[in-house]
Design a protein around this motif. Sequence first.
Motif, PDB file in Angstrom:
ATOM      1  N   LYS A  77       0.841  -1.202   0.000  1.00  0.00           N
ATOM      2  CA  LYS A  77       0.000   0.000   0.000  1.00  0.00           C
ATOM      3  C   LYS A  77       0.874   1.249   0.000  1.00  0.00           C
ATOM      4  CE  LYS A  77      -0.555   0.169   5.064  1.00  0.00           C
ATOM      5  NZ  LYS A  77      -1.544   0.203   6.158  1.00  0.00           N
ATOM      6  N   PRO A  78       0.364   2.317  -0.597  1.00  0.00           N
ATOM      7  CA  PRO A  78       1.143   3.558  -0.647  1.00  0.00           C
ATOM      8  C   PRO A  78       1.053   4.322   0.672  1.00  0.00           C
ATOM      9  CG  PRO A  78      -0.967   3.895  -1.684  1.00  0.00           C
ATOM     10  CD  PRO A  78      -0.908   2.430  -1.307  1.00  0.00           C
ATOM     11  N   LYS A  79       1.973   5.239   0.859  1.00  0.00           N
ATOM     12  CA  LYS A  79       1.927   6.157   1.992  1.00  0.00           C
ATOM     13  C   LYS A  79       1.765   7.568   1.446  1.00  0.00           C
ATOM     14  CE  LYS A  79       4.852   3.529   5.205  1.00  0.00           C
ATOM     15  NZ  LYS A  79       6.117   3.532   5.988  1.00  0.00           N
ATOM     16  N   VAL A  80       0.936   8.314   2.097  1.00  0.00           N
ATOM     17  CA  VAL A  80       0.729   9.700   1.688  1.00  0.00           C
ATOM     18  C   VAL A  80       0.948  10.610   2.894  1.00  0.00           C
ATOM     19  CG1 VAL A  80      -0.883   9.143  -0.174  1.00  0.00           C
ATOM     20  CG2 VAL A  80      -1.755   9.539   2.145  1.00  0.00           C
ATOM     21  N   ARG A  81       1.154  11.859   2.611  1.00  0.00           N
ATOM     22  CA  ARG A  81       1.303  12.856   3.671  1.00  0.00           C
ATOM     23  C   ARG A  81       0.430  14.050   3.316  1.00  0.00           C
ATOM     24  NH1 ARG A  81       4.644  17.064   2.024  1.00  0.00           N
ATOM     25  NH2 ARG A  81       5.690  16.689   0.037  1.00  0.00           N
ATOM     26  N   GLY A  82       0.111  14.843   4.308  1.00  0.00           N
ATOM     27  CA  GLY A  82      -0.689  16.030   4.065  1.00  0.00           C
ATOM     28  C   GLY A  82       0.199  17.232   3.763  1.00  0.00           C
ATOM     29  N   LEU A  83      -0.094  17.907   2.666  1.00  0.00           N
ATOM     30  CA  LEU A  83       0.602  19.152   2.339  1.00  0.00           C
ATOM     31  C   LEU A  83      -0.390  20.282   2.576  1.00  0.00           C
ATOM     32  CD1 LEU A  83       2.999  19.910  -0.563  1.00  0.00           C
ATOM     33  CD2 LEU A  83       1.105  21.463  -0.112  1.00  0.00           C
ATOM     34  N   LYS A  84      -0.129  21.102   3.581  1.00  0.00           N
ATOM     35  CA  LYS A  84      -1.073  22.136   3.993  1.00  0.00           C
ATOM     36  C   LYS A  84      -0.631  23.507   3.499  1.00  0.00           C
ATOM     37  CE  LYS A  84      -3.530  23.911   8.059  1.00  0.00           C
ATOM     38  NZ  LYS A  84      -3.683  23.797   9.525  1.00  0.00           N
ATOM     39  N   LEU A  85      -1.530  24.167   2.796  1.00  0.00           N
ATOM     40  CA  LEU A  85      -1.295  25.538   2.343  1.00  0.00           C
ATOM     41  C   LEU A  85      -2.205  26.460   3.147  1.00  0.00           C
ATOM     42  CD1 LEU A  85      -1.196  24.966  -1.519  1.00  0.00           C
ATOM     43  CD2 LEU A  85       0.753  25.264   0.027  1.00  0.00           C
ATOM     44  N   GLU A  86      -1.606  27.337   3.897  1.00  0.00           N
ATOM     45  CA  GLU A  86      -2.343  28.251   4.765  1.00  0.00           C
ATOM     46  C   GLU A  86      -1.934  29.676   4.421  1.00  0.00           C
ATOM     47  OE1 GLU A  86      -3.357  28.582   9.547  1.00  0.00           O
ATOM     48  OE2 GLU A  86      -1.683  27.367   8.850  1.00  0.00           O
ATOM     49  N   PRO A  87      -2.669  30.335   3.504  1.00  0.00           N
ATOM     50  CA  PRO A  87      -2.254  31.642   2.996  1.00  0.00           C
ATOM     51  C   PRO A  87      -1.864  32.635   4.079  1.00  0.00           C
ATOM     52  CG  PRO A  87      -4.095  30.848   1.732  1.00  0.00           C
ATOM     53  CD  PRO A  87      -3.916  29.881   2.880  1.00  0.00           C
ATOM     54  N   LYS A  88      -0.680  33.208   3.906  1.00  0.00           N
ATOM     55  CA  LYS A  88      -0.172  34.241   4.812  1.00  0.00           C
ATOM     56  C   LYS A  88      -0.474  35.613   4.209  1.00  0.00           C
ATOM     57  CE  LYS A  88       1.897  30.779   6.980  1.00  0.00           C
ATOM     58  NZ  LYS A  88       1.795  29.711   5.972  1.00  0.00           N
TER      59      LYS A  88
ATOM     60  N   PHE B 136      -3.026  40.874   0.294  1.00  0.00           N
ATOM     61  CA  PHE B 136      -3.062  39.673  -0.540  1.00  0.00           C
ATOM     62  C   PHE B 136      -2.569  38.507   0.300  1.00  0.00           C
ATOM     63  CE2 PHE B 136      -1.013  36.889  -3.781  1.00  0.00           C
ATOM     64  CZ  PHE B 136      -2.167  36.574  -4.487  1.00  0.00           C
ATOM     65  N   GLU B 137      -3.189  37.347   0.153  1.00  0.00           N
ATOM     66  CA  GLU B 137      -2.823  36.188   0.964  1.00  0.00           C
ATOM     67  C   GLU B 137      -2.334  35.048   0.083  1.00  0.00           C
ATOM     68  OE1 GLU B 137      -5.451  35.309   4.424  1.00  0.00           O
ATOM     69  OE2 GLU B 137      -6.672  36.923   3.604  1.00  0.00           O
ATOM     70  N   VAL B 138      -1.159  34.521   0.413  1.00  0.00           N
ATOM     71  CA  VAL B 138      -0.551  33.467  -0.390  1.00  0.00           C
ATOM     72  C   VAL B 138       0.313  32.578   0.497  1.00  0.00           C
ATOM     73  CG1 VAL B 138       1.430  34.930  -0.972  1.00  0.00           C
ATOM     74  CG2 VAL B 138       0.833  33.017  -2.470  1.00  0.00           C
ATOM     75  N   ASP B 139       0.442  31.323   0.132  1.00  0.00           N
ATOM     76  CA  ASP B 139       1.334  30.393   0.813  1.00  0.00           C
ATOM     77  C   ASP B 139       1.895  29.436  -0.228  1.00  0.00           C
ATOM     78  OD1 ASP B 139       2.716  29.225   2.875  1.00  0.00           O
ATOM     79  OD2 ASP B 139       1.063  27.941   3.531  1.00  0.00           O
ATOM     80  N   GLY B 140       2.983  28.774   0.115  1.00  0.00           N
ATOM     81  CA  GLY B 140       3.560  27.835  -0.829  1.00  0.00           C
ATOM     82  C   GLY B 140       4.679  27.016  -0.206  1.00  0.00           C
ATOM     83  N   GLN B 141       4.963  25.883  -0.828  1.00  0.00           N
ATOM     84  CA  GLN B 141       6.072  25.026  -0.420  1.00  0.00           C
ATOM     85  C   GLN B 141       6.315  23.999  -1.524  1.00  0.00           C
ATOM     86  OE1 GLN B 141       4.954  21.828   2.576  1.00  0.00           O
ATOM     87  NE2 GLN B 141       3.248  23.276   2.926  1.00  0.00           N
ATOM     88  N   PRO B 142       7.528  23.459  -1.601  1.00  0.00           N
ATOM     89  CA  PRO B 142       7.798  22.430  -2.609  1.00  0.00           C
ATOM     90  C   PRO B 142       6.950  21.195  -2.371  1.00  0.00           C
ATOM     91  CG  PRO B 142       9.844  23.363  -1.772  1.00  0.00           C
ATOM     92  CD  PRO B 142       8.747  23.857  -0.871  1.00  0.00           C
ATOM     93  N   TRP B 143       6.567  20.516  -3.453  1.00  0.00           N
ATOM     94  CA  TRP B 143       5.820  19.276  -3.312  1.00  0.00           C
ATOM     95  C   TRP B 143       6.663  18.201  -2.622  1.00  0.00           C
ATOM     96  CZ3 TRP B 143       0.940  18.123  -3.339  1.00  0.00           C
ATOM     97  CH2 TRP B 143       0.021  18.858  -4.087  1.00  0.00           C
ATOM     98  N   LEU B 144       7.957  18.178  -2.904  1.00  0.00           N
ATOM     99  CA  LEU B 144       8.826  17.191  -2.272  1.00  0.00           C
ATOM    100  C   LEU B 144       9.178  17.638  -0.857  1.00  0.00           C
ATOM    101  CD1 LEU B 144      11.379  16.214  -5.087  1.00  0.00           C
ATOM    102  CD2 LEU B 144       9.342  14.956  -4.342  1.00  0.00           C
ATOM    103  N   ALA B 145       9.064  16.726   0.100  1.00  0.00           N
ATOM    104  CA  ALA B 145       9.440  17.043   1.476  1.00  0.00           C
ATOM    105  C   ALA B 145      10.928  16.826   1.701  1.00  0.00           C
ATOM    106  CB  ALA B 145       8.644  16.182   2.455  1.00  0.00           C
ATOM    107  N   SER B 146      11.542  16.011   0.848  1.00  0.00           N
ATOM    108  CA  SER B 146      12.972  15.738   0.971  1.00  0.00           C
ATOM    109  C   SER B 146      13.488  15.272  -0.380  1.00  0.00           C
ATOM    110  CB  SER B 146      13.235  14.661   2.034  1.00  0.00           C
ATOM    111  OG  SER B 146      12.648  13.425   1.638  1.00  0.00           O
ATOM    112  N   ALA B 147      14.800  15.199  -0.498  1.00  0.00           N
ATOM    113  CA  ALA B 147      15.383  14.674  -1.730  1.00  0.00           C
ATOM    114  C   ALA B 147      15.075  13.183  -1.840  1.00  0.00           C
ATOM    115  CB  ALA B 147      16.885  14.912  -1.728  1.00  0.00           C
ATOM    116  N   LEU B 148      15.129  12.650  -3.062  1.00  0.00           N
ATOM    117  CA  LEU B 148      14.796  11.250  -3.307  1.00  0.00           C
ATOM    118  C   LEU B 148      16.043  10.405  -3.563  1.00  0.00           C
ATOM    119  CD1 LEU B 148      11.776  11.687  -5.752  1.00  0.00           C
ATOM    120  CD2 LEU B 148      11.675  11.177  -3.304  1.00  0.00           C
ATOM    121  N   THR B 149      16.080   9.236  -2.957  1.00  0.00           N
ATOM    122  CA  THR B 149      17.131   8.269  -3.269  1.00  0.00           C
ATOM    123  C   THR B 149      16.737   7.553  -4.561  1.00  0.00           C
ATOM    124  OG1 THR B 149      17.611   7.911  -0.926  1.00  0.00           O
ATOM    125  CG2 THR B 149      18.338   6.209  -2.474  1.00  0.00           C
ATOM    126  N   PRO B 150      17.611   7.502  -5.558  1.00  0.00           N
ATOM    127  CA  PRO B 150      17.242   6.909  -6.851  1.00  0.00           C
ATOM    128  C   PRO B 150      17.104   5.396  -6.781  1.00  0.00           C
ATOM    129  CG  PRO B 150      19.561   7.439  -6.840  1.00  0.00           C
ATOM    130  CD  PRO B 150      19.013   7.996  -5.561  1.00  0.00           C
TER     131      PRO B 150
END
Length: 449
Positions: free
Chosen positions: A217-228, A418-432
């Motif tokens: 089964k896959p694992k997912v995480r929550g990516l929360k955008l909370e406009p600042k 104006f309210e905006v938030d953001g972050q990279p989709w990747l939480a960490s670098a990936l091991t190939p």
Amino acid sequence: MDTYAEMVEEREMLEKESEEIVKDSDDKGQNMQQEQTDRLNEISTRLGVLDATIKARDDAVEAVAAVHRRRDRVAKEGQIIESSALPVVKDMHNRVEDDPNRGFFNAGEFFSAAYTAFMNPTQPKDERISILSAVTGTSQGEGSSLGMLVPPSFSTSIWDEANVGAENLLSQTDQYNVEGDSLTMLANAETSRATGSRYGGVRGYWIAEAAQMTSSKPKVRGLKLEPKELAVLVYATDKLLRNTTAAGQYIIRAASDEIQFMTGDSIINGDGQGKPLGLMASASTLEIAAEAGQAAATIVAENVIKMWTRLHARARAGAVWYINQEIESELTTMKIDIGTSGQLIYMPAGGISGAPYASIYGRPVVPIEYCQALGTAGDIILTNMQWYAAGVKSAGMRSDSSIHLRFDYNETAFRFLFEVDGQPWLASALTPFKGTNTLSSAVTIATRS
């Protein structure tokens, strides 16, 4: 606000004046003078406001009259009718509110009218300004403390202005509208592409005929955008506001540039505290080590080659090299030695004068102000902005104005939120899947000192 009868009388007078101006020009057999044209424009604008206001009041009177007619009919027929069954008049508003310009020809005209209302609190206000003032809930009788909303079309034009140019990084991101206070999306939780780790735990098997399959089964995480909240405060002098065209252009340009700059800088350098999490503060961004013996404040061919090899293959198609303008001299002379000659790494397409953007590995090289000075980590960044998630408050730009803050400086303050938030989709670098060097959607070079 004028009474109904006064508005009707004013409309009749303005229509008569308009007819007289046209007739005078026709009788003389010549084109209208500039002052006549200006006056006709003023009359047209005022008539639009009067017509909208009169129509709104007529509609309200008719709605109430309809209720009374029904009551009278029911009473005459000897019936009893519950009050809850009567038609309800709701959502009443001035028709001018349906106009995104709120009756103003352009932003400059609004800013000038706002200034006039602030400076002459005891004089009759422009009807359009009175409507905007009432929306804020402030007292219309206190000019020095009066605040008002900027018409929505002018707020929109400010945001549209910020959405142009190579440095507008927000428009290049994977962008989402946020309806409430925040937006939480599911993101891939994988940190490795090794078998058994893809998608955080999904694994496939080659199986023999009739053999039982093994579950995963896959694992997912929550990516929360909370406009600042981002606030821009623009001061305009009284003298400037008397020049309506210049005032509108200046205020819109100033607010647009600052919104664009602050948002772009946060996407690159934001620490995530009260602002978006930028690439340079993200755990997913890779820093390539400087070469052994590399001089301070330099970039060499080996640096960009290693950056390219550490960018995730799936991110390459839309990748961009963002650079500080200072490093262009380094890139221009950069080459790989091949025998007794060398191969240039960087060259504007078609030659020095061939294209607006140069390229490395076929991807555009774009100078932006947010990159660090030459020799500091972040002076050159290779990334694909579609791998950066951004959330923008769906309400858009909120705008208002006030004279009180800078009254003693003869300046009016215009505020844009104006309210905006953001972050990279990747939480960490990936091991190939194969190999040991991690990969990411954002790569830079460590500080060279």
